[in-house]
Design a protein around this motif. Sequence first.
Motif, PDB file in Angstrom:
ATOM      1  N   TRP A   1      -5.286   1.177 -13.576  1.00 29.47           N
ATOM      2  CA  TRP A   1      -6.464   0.443 -13.120  1.00 29.47           C
ATOM      3  C   TRP A   1      -7.069  -0.297 -14.308  1.00 29.47           C
ATOM      4  O   TRP A   1      -7.377   0.324 -15.334  1.00 29.47           O
ATOM      5  CB  TRP A   1      -7.529   1.386 -12.559  1.00 29.47           C
ATOM      6  CG  TRP A   1      -7.211   2.030 -11.245  1.00 29.47           C
ATOM      7  CD1 TRP A   1      -7.510   1.571 -10.010  1.00 29.47           C
ATOM      8  CD2 TRP A   1      -6.557   3.297 -11.040  1.00 29.47           C
ATOM      9  NE1 TRP A   1      -7.092   2.445  -9.042  1.00 29.47           N
ATOM     10  CE2 TRP A   1      -6.497   3.532  -9.653  1.00 29.47           C
ATOM     11  CE3 TRP A   1      -6.002   4.268 -11.896  1.00 29.47           C
ATOM     12  CZ2 TRP A   1      -5.928   4.658  -9.094  1.00 29.47           C
ATOM     13  CZ3 TRP A   1      -5.426   5.395 -11.351  1.00 29.47           C
ATOM     14  CH2 TRP A   1      -5.383   5.584  -9.962  1.00 29.47           C
TER      15      TRP A   1
ATOM     16  N   MET B   1      -3.630   3.695  -1.615  1.00 27.42           N
ATOM     17  CA  MET B   1      -3.914   2.731  -2.674  1.00 27.42           C
ATOM     18  C   MET B   1      -3.148   1.433  -2.409  1.00 27.42           C
ATOM     19  O   MET B   1      -2.107   1.434  -1.771  1.00 27.42           O
ATOM     20  CB  MET B   1      -3.495   3.291  -4.043  1.00 27.42           C
ATOM     21  CG  MET B   1      -4.178   4.565  -4.443  1.00 27.42           C
ATOM     22  SD  MET B   1      -3.583   5.134  -6.065  1.00 27.42           S
ATOM     23  CE  MET B   1      -4.490   6.678  -6.224  1.00 27.42           C
ATOM     24  N   GLU B   2      -3.666   0.380  -2.970  1.00 27.64           N
ATOM     25  CA  GLU B   2      -3.008  -0.920  -2.862  1.00 27.64           C
ATOM     26  C   GLU B   2      -2.779  -1.473  -4.256  1.00 27.64           C
ATOM     27  O   GLU B   2      -3.657  -1.403  -5.119  1.00 27.64           O
ATOM     28  CB  GLU B   2      -3.880  -1.897  -2.070  1.00 27.64           C
ATOM     29  CG  GLU B   2      -3.279  -3.273  -1.919  1.00 27.64           C
ATOM     30  CD  GLU B   2      -4.191  -4.227  -1.172  1.00 27.64           C
ATOM     31  OE1 GLU B   2      -4.396  -5.367  -1.666  1.00 27.64           O
ATOM     32  OE2 GLU B   2      -4.715  -3.840  -0.108  1.00 27.64           O
ATOM     33  N   GLY B   3      -1.610  -2.029  -4.487  1.00 28.55           N
ATOM     34  CA  GLY B   3      -1.331  -2.574  -5.799  1.00 28.55           C
ATOM     35  C   GLY B   3      -0.028  -3.344  -5.828  1.00 28.55           C
ATOM     36  O   GLY B   3       0.635  -3.548  -4.811  1.00 28.55           O
TER      37      GLY B   3
ATOM     38  N   VAL C   1      -3.085  -1.106  -9.710  1.00 25.86           N
ATOM     39  CA  VAL C   1      -3.910  -0.975  -8.516  1.00 25.86           C
ATOM     40  C   VAL C   1      -5.016  -2.020  -8.564  1.00 25.86           C
ATOM     41  O   VAL C   1      -5.662  -2.230  -9.593  1.00 25.86           O
ATOM     42  CB  VAL C   1      -4.501   0.442  -8.402  1.00 25.86           C
ATOM     43  CG1 VAL C   1      -5.315   0.573  -7.123  1.00 25.86           C
ATOM     44  CG2 VAL C   1      -3.394   1.475  -8.435  1.00 25.86           C
TER      45      VAL C   1
ATOM     46  N   THR D   1       0.847  -1.184   0.000  1.00 27.22           N
ATOM     47  CA  THR D   1       0.000   0.000   0.000  1.00 27.22           C
ATOM     48  C   THR D   1       0.885   1.238   0.000  1.00 27.22           C
ATOM     49  O   THR D   1       2.010   1.220   0.517  1.00 27.22           O
ATOM     50  CB  THR D   1      -0.922   0.030   1.234  1.00 27.22           C
ATOM     51  OG1 THR D   1      -0.126   0.004   2.418  1.00 27.22           O
ATOM     52  CG2 THR D   1      -1.867  -1.148   1.237  1.00 27.22           C
TER      53      THR D   1
ATOM     54  N   PRO E   1      -9.469   3.040  -4.009  1.00 24.90           N
ATOM     55  CA  PRO E   1      -8.623   3.959  -3.236  1.00 24.90           C
ATOM     56  C   PRO E   1      -9.412   4.586  -2.088  1.00 24.90           C
ATOM     57  O   PRO E   1     -10.615   4.816  -2.195  1.00 24.90           O
ATOM     58  CB  PRO E   1      -8.220   5.017  -4.266  1.00 24.90           C
ATOM     59  CG  PRO E   1      -8.406   4.360  -5.593  1.00 24.90           C
ATOM     60  CD  PRO E   1      -9.573   3.440  -5.429  1.00 24.90           C
TER      61      PRO E   1
ATOM     62  N   VAL F   1       0.474   4.781 -12.412  1.00 24.78           N
ATOM     63  CA  VAL F   1      -0.460   3.800 -11.845  1.00 24.78           C
ATOM     64  C   VAL F   1      -1.478   3.406 -12.904  1.00 24.78           C
ATOM     65  O   VAL F   1      -1.802   4.204 -13.800  1.00 24.78           O
ATOM     66  CB  VAL F   1      -1.189   4.349 -10.593  1.00 24.78           C
ATOM     67  CG1 VAL F   1      -0.228   4.562  -9.451  1.00 24.78           C
ATOM     68  CG2 VAL F   1      -1.951   5.617 -10.917  1.00 24.78           C
TER      69      VAL F   1
END
Length: 690
Positions: A80, A98-100, A109, A44, A114, A78
């Motif tokens: 998505w 954010m997590e990815g 991500v 994260t 988010p 980033v």
Amino acid sequence: MLEGKAREAGVETIFDLLWRVPRAYGDAPERVLLGDLEMGVTATVLVEVNSIRRIRVRRRGLSVVEGKVADSSGEQKVVWFNQPWIENQVKGGSSYVMEGRLDKKGLVVSAQEPTDAGPDGVPVTEGPARWQDAGADGPPGLREGGIRGRHPGSEELRPARWRGWAWHACRLAGDLIEPLPSSILERRGLAGTVSAIREAHFPQSEESSVLAMARLAYEELFLHQAVLRRGRIEGRTGGPPAIPLVGGEDDSRDWLKGLPFDLTADQEAAVKVISGDLERTVPMRRLLMGEVGSGKTVVALEAMLRAAGSGTQSALMAPTEVLADQHAATVSRLLSGSGITFALLTGSTPPEVRTRLLEALITNDLDILIGTHALLEDPVVFSRLALCVIDEEHRFGVRQRGRLDRKAPEGHGAHILHMTATPIPRTLSLTAYGDLDVTELRQLPAGRLPITTRVLNEASRGEAFEHLRSEVRDGRQAFVVCPLIEKSELLQARAAIEEAERLREGELKEFEVGLIHGQMSSQQKATAMAAFEDGRTDVLVSTTVIEVGIDVPNATVMVVEGAERFGLSQLHQLRGRIGRGHHAGACFLIAGSSGAASARRLAALADESDGFRLAEIDLEMRGEGEVTGVRQHGLPRFAVARLPRDEALLEAARSDLDLLVGKGGGLDRPELGPMLELAGRRFGPEGIKR
């Protein structure tokens, strides 16, 4: 509406989604700086969004949103995938957690949405008040460290997507009705259902997740018990009355005294409680569950004798012709000279015999009718049916059992005695059979010798046949059970037809070898069984068609080929076909290559002879959904509760329901309406009708 893939997973409503709780919990990914991200490692980050835009792609069904984010360590691209709403949700110049996972495309991500971050970098959706924050846009748990639920996912729908959906569903959960009565919540110190669901999905700590899951498991078990209790009450009082069987006591007493053996204490107790049931106008709904060879048929015959003495009729229905034939032979032997009339009706009954039988049935000149599914046919009309005995009842469907019940005289219902030779663990008897009264026969008749069970590999199978030959030379008989009827190119296992031929020319060429399997005609099976029962056949090669109901006291050896292909309860049933006379039995389980689970199963059978204990072991190994086919009985696939793990919660729920019903006098009080309505939607009523 949820996506089609979610519906395929059984989730069609918000309620379904709320009860799709995590199966496990783990630590949330560590929060790092952009400059410290490692390739392929989920993490994260707390970042500020510099730009965001949707990218046009040619591939149908794919959407891509790209952005630039930054923190004190630098800037990072980033991405998505298939989350087009992100373009409108994430705003430039704002900070987010954010997590990815970093790969060559940038920071990809996850479907985890988010989370807005406040001035101190803490997501605004964290803390005790997060569910009351109407502006919260994403799920919690993106903080550094902490515990996170692992939502079950699939290749099409990753766990993060489910987690995102669960977050939004939890925000809408405030409208859920609390199904448990306040008195139970207070006495047990339980949290409300809304709080428990939210905490199960997004727990504050490991301890809170355990408490939440236990609370939800209790709720499931309580509601299911409530449905069973209502079905039990309605099944006894909501339908037509039964004919009270108050005659025949003297005939029954004389018959029991004349038997060539003494009843066990369990049999005597069963006879007493069933007799009490039969004397009432409330229809009996009882399950007689017995160890292999414990004498269930004798108990059932006593009940049918009482019915005949009261001027009424009985029906005994079995799932196979072989078993029906065996019951007819037992009735003929045990009721000889009693004056009771009986007949056998199966699909192979000759037309002229069928005609005479049906005429005698409708004129009340026939006391007991034994048969298979043929009893359910429309031309089968009873004059005064009062008692139905259904053997191996888990092999019949709900509607089939109901059709037999409806053959009682107009305005009446039949007493029903269900029987099974497969012991069922208490946890399952309270759930799968909670709408029935249960009577157990654990004791075996006096003088029954133990059966020795050994597990052998292919290299040692000669030991089994050496013992078999020795026993047959001494005048005994044996079974050889195969998993297949005919040889298969797909399955490497011995087949009965080929094995019978091989044994006749090989290891057993000095003996008479018979054959029986499910694809033979009824006449062929009857002939094969008669030859074995009369001793004209020394060894009977068979499939599992001899699993239940076969009683040949002279059989002392059983060899099971491909034993790893059979279930634990099935093997115990097969083993129960031997050692039923005055000589000890020996069972040899010949296993080919098998996995650890099969090895444990066979070892358990070799070490344990108690069918009730084996049923518990089977439950522990396989889970409540697969043991003895209990899905046919309305056992639900609980979303949270797991048996036998939650046996203590089941006992608590049952005790609390007893107290609730006892204090209030029933379940028909208005204040219990919401509870019963929800319980009915989740667990009934079709699954519990018998």
